[in-house]
Motif scaffolding. Structure first.
Motif, short mmCIF file in Angstrom:
data_model
loop_
_atom_site.label_atom_id
_atom_site.label_comp_id
_atom_site.label_asym_id
_atom_site.label_seq_id
_atom_site.Cartn_x
_atom_site.Cartn_y
_atom_site.Cartn_z
N SER A 411 0.83 -1.21 0.00
CA SER A 411 0.00 0.00 0.00
C SER A 411 0.86 1.25 0.00
O SER A 411 0.48 2.27 -0.60
N VAL A 445 -9.09 1.87 4.69
CA VAL A 445 -9.05 0.77 3.72
C VAL A 445 -8.16 -0.36 4.23
O VAL A 445 -8.50 -1.55 4.09
N ALA A 529 -21.61 8.17 -2.54
CA ALA A 529 -20.50 7.22 -2.59
C ALA A 529 -19.57 7.40 -1.41
O ALA A 529 -19.12 6.43 -0.79
N LEU A 533 -18.86 4.53 1.54
CA LEU A 533 -17.51 4.05 1.87
C LEU A 533 -17.15 4.35 3.31
O LEU A 533 -16.43 3.59 3.96
N TYR A 587 -20.32 -0.81 0.22
CA TYR A 587 -18.94 -0.83 -0.28
C TYR A 587 -18.92 -0.94 -1.81
O TYR A 587 -18.13 -0.27 -2.49
N ALA A 588 -19.78 -1.79 -2.35
CA ALA A 588 -19.80 -1.99 -3.80
C ALA A 588 -20.24 -0.71 -4.51
O ALA A 588 -19.62 -0.32 -5.52
N GLY A 590 -20.08 2.47 -3.44
CA GLY A 590 -19.06 3.51 -3.31
C GLY A 590 -17.83 3.19 -4.14
O GLY A 590 -17.31 4.05 -4.87
N GLY A 591 -17.35 1.93 -4.06
CA GLY A 591 -16.16 1.56 -4.79
C GLY A 591 -16.35 1.61 -6.29
O GLY A 591 -15.50 2.14 -7.03
N LEU A 592 -17.48 1.08 -6.79
CA LEU A 592 -17.73 1.10 -8.23
C LEU A 592 -17.92 2.52 -8.75
O LEU A 592 -17.52 2.84 -9.87
N THR A 593 -18.53 3.38 -7.93
CA THR A 593 -18.72 4.76 -8.35
C THR A 593 -17.38 5.45 -8.58
O THR A 593 -17.15 6.09 -9.62
N TYR A 594 -16.48 5.30 -7.63
CA TYR A 594 -15.15 5.92 -7.77
C TYR A 594 -14.35 5.25 -8.87
O TYR A 594 -13.62 5.91 -9.62
N TYR A 595 -14.46 3.92 -8.98
CA TYR A 595 -13.70 3.20 -10.01
C TYR A 595 -14.13 3.63 -11.42
O TYR A 595 -13.29 3.93 -12.28
#
Length: 611
Positions: A411, A445, A529, A533, A587-588, A590-595
């Protein structure tokens, strides 16, 4: 003349503070943190006003004490608080210490947190009960707000002084660990206190504390006791003046104290790259006060977190103190290379040094935290008396140690955050630069990633007992090797770019590229999002994972705040599954939105944006 200088200085500092705040709003990442924190603060402020509207002043005075406690300890967990205007910036200006401290205090009012606290303190107006008490509440709440802010600034200043010496750093780490553990496990102490009927004692103690003096003045005004009103308000004034004088004195020490170089006690004894790098890393953990502070904090947090339920006679969490310490240690070390700053240059300029350096950091982490967490786990598991916990904790601990040692280096090279170089640290060692929000994001994270590395070992241990131990050892070794290998490859390929990032930070063009995809999203979607998260861990872990572990290990006596355990029969598992699905869905989303937003950014790939 002095008054005019103070006014002019305060006016200028306020304008600088507002300009910096407007600039911060242009950064979508920082904006999401501000919006999320503001929303949570408004909810808490509304709850405080609701308590006042109910007329229960005993509860209100305790709530106000919690607000003041938050002002005191909050900055200690947020990189030293908001130091947009550092005192060091004004060292060369001919400003008297009290003028500078007063200006910085007034500038501190220009922020989100003071406004939210002011809204919460409006509860004093409601608590008055009549017009006269409401009029007294106005100066009382203003004085109370100034005391909150001064207490925060003074606490950070004192904490900075403690971190300059080894004993102070240890004490500060233990205090911080207790406070943070209390926010998660304080319910056990509160239940223990309530069960002994000490609510009235708490209310009396909160009225004696400075956080309750404003309410004392308002209540006295409602009774017509003007002597007590004057005493309470005068107490706030005197306390504020004393804290301002103390803070001014510490500012003088911070901006004028000389920092002599330390004397070399013993040269490094390494005879080859591996042993030299290992000796250097161990010296960092034992000599750098911030490294030592983080180590003591992580160990203390694990102990406090799992021992607080002893107040209720519950020993089931004792075996997990060691694993909890490992997870917290990894989260605190998530920016290991970023903390080195430009010192990375010495590694990059040495041919073939990347591999030994990464492995040395991993070995140092294991040497610092491995033996002590193993000793804690063995001792507290034996003390708990839960024989069924032995295969679980002995399976989980090696998996977590290996996963943490691997993820820490991975990381810190893949998601390094620029911080202040060690030799350029200000008088506030807590403040490590302008990217505290990003650093905290990596910490959160890492908490999830490191905890997930023990999943295979835990599942095997729950189903077939002691067979989980070799699985835990194997998964720990694989995680240590694989994530370390990723870190080495990343350094070999992107080492110069990483050094440039740590030295100069992100350029405006890179910042724009990083946030281009997010800027294109609707504000509601960005906010949603960020909220998902930030709060997905609540339904997933304490409301799903922990109750599931309790059910699987046969612990049916503890309910606490776990919603599922208040149900009956199969409905317990239904609630656990629903909470897990909710947390994973958050989580999905928020993560998919940023991704997806980063994929749409110029450059076309997440790697291009992150690089």
């Amino acid at each position: 003349m002095a008054l005019a200088l103070t006014y002019s200085t305060s006016h200028t500092l306020v304008r600088m503070r507002l300009a910096a705040f407007r600039h911060a709003l242009k950064d979508q990442f920082r904006l999401s943190w501000i919006v999320t924190g503001g929303f949570v603060g408004l909810v808490l402020a509304g709850g405080t006003i609701w308590v006042a509207a109910r007329g229960d002043n005993d509860v209100l005075v305790v709530v106000l004490a919690v607000w003041m406690l938050g002002w005191v300890v909050g900055p200690l967990f947020a990189g030293g608080g908001d130091e947009t205007l550092k005192p060091e910036y004004f060292t060369m200006m001919p400003l008297p210490p009290r003028t500078l401290s007063t200006g910085l205090l007034v500038a501190a009012l220009a922020g989100v947190a003071p406004v939210i606290s002011l809204i919460a303190l409006l509860s004093l107006v409601i608590a008055g009960g009549n017009v006269v008490a409401a009029l007294v509440a106005v100066p009382a709440l203003l004085l109370q707000l100034f005391c909150f802010i001064l207490a925060s600034r003074l606490a950070v200043a004192v904490y900075g002084v403690l971190l300059q010496v080894r004993a102070g750093a240890v004490i500060a780490a233990i205090v911080n660990a207790f406070i943070l553990a209390f926010t998660a496990q304080g319910w056990a102490l509160i239940v223990a206190f309530v069960s002994t009927d000490v609510q009235g004692t708490l209310a009396k103690g909160a009225r004696i504390a400075p956080s309750g003096w404003g309410l004392v003045a308002v209540e006295a005004a409602g009774r017509g006791d003007w002597l007590e009103v004057l005493a309470a308000l005068a107490g706030l004034v005197v306390l504020g003046v004393l804290m301002l004088l103390a803070w001014s004195a510490l500012l003088v020490r911070r901006t004028t104290a000389s920092r002599a170089g330390g004397k070399v006690r013993r040269s490094l004894s390494g005879t080859d790259p591996r042993s030299g790098a290992a000796a250097k890393e161990l010296r960092s953990w034992t000599r750098d006060l911030l490294y030592g502070h983080k180590a003591v904090f992580a160990i203390s947090y694990g102990l406090f977190f799992c021992m607080m339920p002893l107040a209720l006679g519950w020993k089931a969490m004792l075996p997990w103190a060691g694993p909890a310490a490992v997870v917290m240690a990894a989260a605190m070390s998530a920016n290991l290379y970023g903390a080195d700053g430009t010192a990375l240059w010495t590694t990059l300029m040495t041919p073939g040094a990347n591999g030994p350096d990464v492995r040395a950091r991993q070995r140092a982490f294991l040497l610092v935290f491995g033996p002590i967490t193993l000793a804690i786990t063995l001792l507290l598991t034996w003390w708990s008396g839960y024989a069924s916990a032995w295969p679980l904790v002995l399976s989980v601990l090696p998996a977590l140690l290996g996963g943490a040692a691997g993820l820490v280096v991975a990381s810190s090279v893949y998601a390094a955050v620029p911080t202040t170089d060690a030799h350029k640290r200000s008088g506030n060692p807590l403040n490590s630069g302008e990217n505290e929000g990003e650093t905290m994001g990596i910490v959160y994270v890492m908490l999830v990633l490191v905890a997930s590395t023990c999943a295979p070992a835990l599942i095997v241990a729950l189903n077939v007992g002691w067979w989980g131990v070799p699985i835990g050892v194997l998964s720990g070794v694989l995680a240590w090797w694989y994530f370390g290998r990723l870190a080495i490859r990343r350094l070999d390929k992107k080492g110069p770019e990483l050094l440039t990032l740590l030295r100069h930070g992100r350029s405006p063009a890179e910042q724009a590229k990083k946030t281009a995809g997010l800027d294109a999203l609707p504000k509601w979607k960005r906010t949603a999002a960020g909220f998902c998260l930030g709060f997905a861990a609540i339904p997933l872990f304490p409301q799903a994972v922990v109750p599931a572990i309790f059910k699987l290990t046969g612990n049916d006596d503890t309910r606490s705040w776990f919603l599922a355990l208040y149900q009956t029969g199969p409905w317990q598992w239904v609630v656990i599954v629903l909470m897990a699905a909710l947390g994973l869905s958050m989580y999905a989303f928020g993560g998919l939105t940023y991704y997806r937003a980063k994929k749409r950014a110029p450059g076309g790939s997440v790697a291009a944006v992150a690089g």
